[in-house]
Design a protein around this motif. Structure first.
Motif, PDB file in Angstrom:
ATOM      1  N   VAL A  25       0.838  -1.200   0.000  1.00 43.63           N
ATOM      2  CA  VAL A  25       0.000   0.000   0.000  1.00 43.63           C
ATOM      3  C   VAL A  25       0.876   1.256   0.000  1.00 43.63           C
ATOM      4  CG1 VAL A  25      -1.689   1.303   1.349  1.00 43.63           C
ATOM      5  CG2 VAL A  25      -1.943  -1.170   1.080  1.00 43.63           C
ATOM      6  N   VAL A  26       1.945   1.236   0.783  1.00 41.42           N
ATOM      7  CA  VAL A  26       2.860   2.386   0.818  1.00 41.42           C
ATOM      8  C   VAL A  26       3.523   2.578  -0.538  1.00 41.42           C
ATOM      9  CG1 VAL A  26       5.026   3.245   1.815  1.00 41.42           C
ATOM     10  CG2 VAL A  26       3.278   2.302   3.300  1.00 41.42           C
ATOM     11  N   GLY A  27       3.970   1.491  -1.145  1.00 36.69           N
ATOM     12  CA  GLY A  27       4.588   1.592  -2.474  1.00 36.69           C
ATOM     13  C   GLY A  27       3.632   2.160  -3.499  1.00 36.69           C
ATOM     14  N   LEU A  28       2.397   1.710  -3.474  1.00 34.63           N
ATOM     15  CA  LEU A  28       1.385   2.236  -4.389  1.00 34.63           C
ATOM     16  C   LEU A  28       1.144   3.722  -4.126  1.00 34.63           C
ATOM     17  CD1 LEU A  28      -0.668   1.648  -6.606  1.00 34.63           C
ATOM     18  CD2 LEU A  28      -2.301   1.045  -4.814  1.00 34.63           C
ATOM     19  N   GLY A  29       1.081   4.102  -2.860  1.00 34.79           N
ATOM     20  CA  GLY A  29       0.901   5.516  -2.511  1.00 34.79           C
ATOM     21  C   GLY A  29       2.056   6.377  -2.993  1.00 34.79           C
ATOM     22  N   MET A  30       3.273   5.841  -2.907  1.00 30.93           N
ATOM     23  CA  MET A  30       4.439   6.595  -3.398  1.00 30.93           C
ATOM     24  C   MET A  30       4.380   6.759  -4.911  1.00 30.93           C
ATOM     25  SD  MET A  30       7.587   5.244  -1.134  1.00 30.93           S
ATOM     26  CE  MET A  30       7.959   6.040   0.405  1.00 30.93           C
ATOM     27  N   TYR A  35       2.424  10.941  -0.847  1.00 30.41           N
ATOM     28  CA  TYR A  35       3.249  11.288   0.309  1.00 30.41           C
ATOM     29  C   TYR A  35       4.047  12.571   0.106  1.00 30.41           C
ATOM     30  CZ  TYR A  35       2.087   6.620   1.887  1.00 30.41           C
ATOM     31  OH  TYR A  35       1.401   5.507   2.278  1.00 30.41           O
ATOM     32  N   ARG A  36       3.820  13.276  -0.995  1.00 30.14           N
ATOM     33  CA  ARG A  36       4.579  14.507  -1.262  1.00 30.14           C
ATOM     34  C   ARG A  36       4.435  15.537  -0.152  1.00 30.14           C
ATOM     35  NH1 ARG A  36       2.157  15.188  -6.735  1.00 30.14           N
ATOM     36  NH2 ARG A  36       2.790  13.223  -7.612  1.00 30.14           N
TER      37      ARG A  36
END
Length: 47
Positions: A25-30, A35-36
Motif C-alpha cells: 500500500v505504501v509503495g502504491l501511494g508513493m 506522500y509529497r
C-alpha cells in the motif's frame, strides 16, 4: 508511519498484514504521489 515504526506499534493488525500488505500500500501511494506533502516532516526521534 513507516519512518516512525520504532515509535509506534499496531498490535491489533496481524503481523502478516504489517509485513506484506502495508508495504504494498505504501509503495502504491508513493507511485501515486500521495506522500509529497510529508517531505518536510520532522525526522523521527531516535534513542
Amino acid at each position: 508511519m513507516r519512518p516512525y515504526r520504532n515509535e509506534y506499534t499496531m498490535l491489533d493488525v496481524p503481523p502478516l498484514v504489517q509485513r506484506f500488505v502495508f508495504p504494498l500500500v505504501v509503495g502504491l501511494g508513493m507511485l501515486l504521489g500521495k506522500y509529497r506533502k510529508y517531505r518536510e516532516a520532522p525526522a523521527p526521534h531516535r534513542d
